[in-house]
Design an enzyme around this catalytic site. Structure first.
Site, PDB file in Angstrom:
ATOM      1  N   ASN A 229       0.861  -1.186   0.000  1.00  0.00           N
ATOM      2  CA  ASN A 229       0.000   0.000   0.000  1.00  0.00           C
ATOM      3  C   ASN A 229       0.896   1.234   0.000  1.00  0.00           C
ATOM      4  OD1 ASN A 229       0.845   0.455   2.691  1.00  0.00           O
ATOM      5  ND2 ASN A 229      -0.913  -0.645   3.527  1.00  0.00           N
ATOM      6  N   ALA A 231       1.747   3.473   2.298  1.00  0.00           N
ATOM      7  CA  ALA A 231       2.680   3.600   3.413  1.00  0.00           C
ATOM      8  C   ALA A 231       3.815   2.590   3.286  1.00  0.00           C
ATOM      9  CB  ALA A 231       1.947   3.409   4.741  1.00  0.00           C
ATOM     10  N   GLU A 232       3.488   1.364   2.886  1.00  0.00           N
ATOM     11  CA  GLU A 232       4.511   0.334   2.715  1.00  0.00           C
ATOM     12  C   GLU A 232       5.444   0.676   1.561  1.00  0.00           C
ATOM     13  OE1 GLU A 232       1.505  -3.172   4.355  1.00  0.00           O
ATOM     14  OE2 GLU A 232       1.793  -2.855   2.213  1.00  0.00           O
ATOM     15  N   ASP A 308      -7.028  -7.420   0.906  1.00  0.00           N
ATOM     16  CA  ASP A 308      -6.955  -8.883   0.821  1.00  0.00           C
ATOM     17  C   ASP A 308      -7.765  -9.392  -0.371  1.00  0.00           C
ATOM     18  OD1 ASP A 308      -5.490  -8.839   3.198  1.00  0.00           O
ATOM     19  OD2 ASP A 308      -7.282  -9.069   4.428  1.00  0.00           O
TER      20      ASP A 308
END
Length: 516
Positions: A229, A231-232, A308
């Site tokens: 995502n 932030a990752e 997911d």
């Protein structure tokens, strides 16, 4: 992926040859029934609903009276359940505690059709759970528990033994797998040593997908796809997210992520802004073309697990032979289904077919459009309006419509009726009837609503709709547009989008006539 002997070969080739999405695709995926192995950290999601109408006597805090409790698989378990619902044969590998939450999670997985032979119970481990408390559709609190163990020698030994059992099951199930999904949320329950070995245990060379808080931990696997995502992705790239231009930012940091994770492809998920897929071919030289998917955002504070669902749908589609870009488009459809439902939702084959069949539902009359837009605006969504004849749909149209979508959340396309088109363009136009023109526009994922107007200008619609942005494509100047003052008077702004030279309906018609 080398072999298709476990598939209906004809169905596999039919999926691989697709160039667009259609309602029959989910059933073809079900006919393939690819075997997907999920190596994941498992969570039990709880959703408690109740009421608050009094204060506690012991302290001035509200009392939450529980009215209902619902539970569902979360984390890697949610990915596994979505895969099963989308027609895959699923083997799940992960660890749970010897507790009530672990036993409930195993039962829910079995009921969902997920193979749990590789779900190993660890004495002394507490199953991770995330429980949300809500009242009157308002999320009040989430508390997390579990995934903790005592650090003694015995407990460490038991964890090591359980991981060894999980590895043994992995060796059993990997040889006939079509895809492997790693769901790593940083609990440190997955044996990272597997990263360099998994490919050697899977002679069919399945698709390897890593969905992890830190995908670089799995770089020795050399995955086919990583799905961070925003932030990752920022942590992987070592660059802060540029919130006002997240889509362009995702394209820019993708080569860094590909290098750090040693992945062949990356999809950066951006929540309400959709996703950006960048394939490794040409990325290092800046030649890779990013593929954008479009989300249909919802202000539902009770939804969880859309990421997911996205990963599951993308994996099962790609494992069935669908090209990666179309797999990303299908995954976005599945995620849209999930986030429009409360709780940790699951998207099924039937849900996908229904959503893909709903393209005509984009074409609405002005009254319905105003009601839909009013709801969207009340939830803080930005409305973009554009208009045109769209007689012979071409690359110039699709390019500028995608640009227009990036200016807001909801893209409305107003289309000239046949009589209006004839007045503007002359006899012989339109080439295509109104029904055909709107149907083609409705097939574009970036378009949310289509409405028809019969006046020579869209000014009456602008005054009623009051868009946040009015976008025009082509060689216009904002000052020459009759609509511009009306847009600004209604509180919006006019944006002239990039012009794609040599692409116009008139040019297409001229080429056809010259060849004739």
């Amino acid at each position: 992926m080398n072999a298709i002997d476990t598939f209906d070969a004809g169905v596999f080739r039919r999926i691989a040859g697709r160039r667009s999405l259609d309602p029959r695709l989910p059933q073809d995926i079900a006919a393939c029934r690819p075997h997907v192995v999920v190596l994941g950290e498992l969570i039990l999601d709880g959703w408690w609903s109740g009421s608050i109408d009094r204060l506690c006597r012991e302290a001035p805090v509200p009392v939450f009276d529980v009215l209902s409790r619902e539970y569902s698989p979360g984390g890697g378990a949610n990915t596994a359940v979505n895969l099963a619902a989308l027609g895959a044969k699923v083997s799940l590998l992960g660890l749970i505690g010897d507790d009530d939450d672990g036993r409930l999670l195993r039962r829910l997985l079995t009921e969902a059709g997920v193979g749990t032979h590789g779900v190993i119970t660890v004495p002394g481990l507490r199953t991770q759970s995330k429980t949300r408390l809500s009242s009157e559709d308002q999320l009040l609190l989430r508390y997390d528990d579990g995934a903790r163990r005592r650090a003694g020698t015995t407990e460490t030994l038991l964890l090591g033994q359980a991981q060894g059992e999980m590895v043994a099951v992995a060796r059993e199930v990997l040889p006939d797998s079509r895809a492997v999904v790693v769901c790593d949320y940083g609990q440190e329950l997955l044996p990272l040593g597997l990263a360099s070995e998994l490919r050697s245990w899977a002679p069919q060379n399945p698709l390897f997908v890593v969905d992890a808080h830190d995908a670089s931990r799995w770089a020795p696997l050399e995955p086919d796809l990583v799905t961070p995502n925003a932030a990752e992705a920022a942590r992987l790239a070592g660059r802060d997210v540029e919130t006002d231009r997240r889509v362009d930012w995702a394209r820019e940091v993708a080569p860094i992520i590909l290098s750090r994770t040693r992945s062949r492809n990356v999809v950066v998920t951006l929540d309400r802004e959709g996703t950006v897929l960048v394939e490794s071919a040409g990325a290092a030289e800046g030649r890779a073309q990013a593929h954008r998917t479009w989300a249909h955002p919802v202000p539902n504070k009770q939804a969880s697990g859309g990421g997911d669902t996205f990963v599951a749908a993308l994996t099962v589609a790609a494992a069935s032979g669908l090209p990666l870009r179309l797999s990303a488009d299908l995954a976005q459809v599945a995620a849209d289904v999930a986030v429009h439902r409360p709780g940790t939702a699951v998207c099924s084959l039937g849900d996908l077919s229904d959503r893909l069949s709903d393209i005509p539902g984009k074409v609405v009359d002005p009254g319905t459009l105003l009601r839909e837009v009013s709801v969207a605006r009340a939830h803080g969504l930005r409305i973009v309006l554009t208009n045109g004849v769209f007689d012979v749909l071409h690359r110039g149209h699709t390019s500028y419509l995608e640009q227009a979508k990036e200016l807001g959340d909801v893209l409305v396309v107003a289309v000239n009726g046949d009589e209006s088109t004839r007045r503007l363009k002359g006899e012989g136009r339109p080439v295509n009837r109104l029904e055909d023109r709107t149907a083609l526009l409705a097939s574009l994922r970036c378009v949310d609503y289509i409405t028809v107007f019969h006046s020579d200008t869209p000014i009456p619609l602008i005054e009623a709709l009051r868009p946040d942005v009015y976008a025009k494509g082509g060689d216009y100047q904002a000052g020459s547009l009759e609509e511009a003052p009306v847009v600004e008077r209604c509180g919006g702004r006019v944006v002239i989008l990039d012009y794609v030279p040599d692409y116009s309906t008139s040019a297409v018609v001229r080429r056809i006539k010259s060849r004739r």
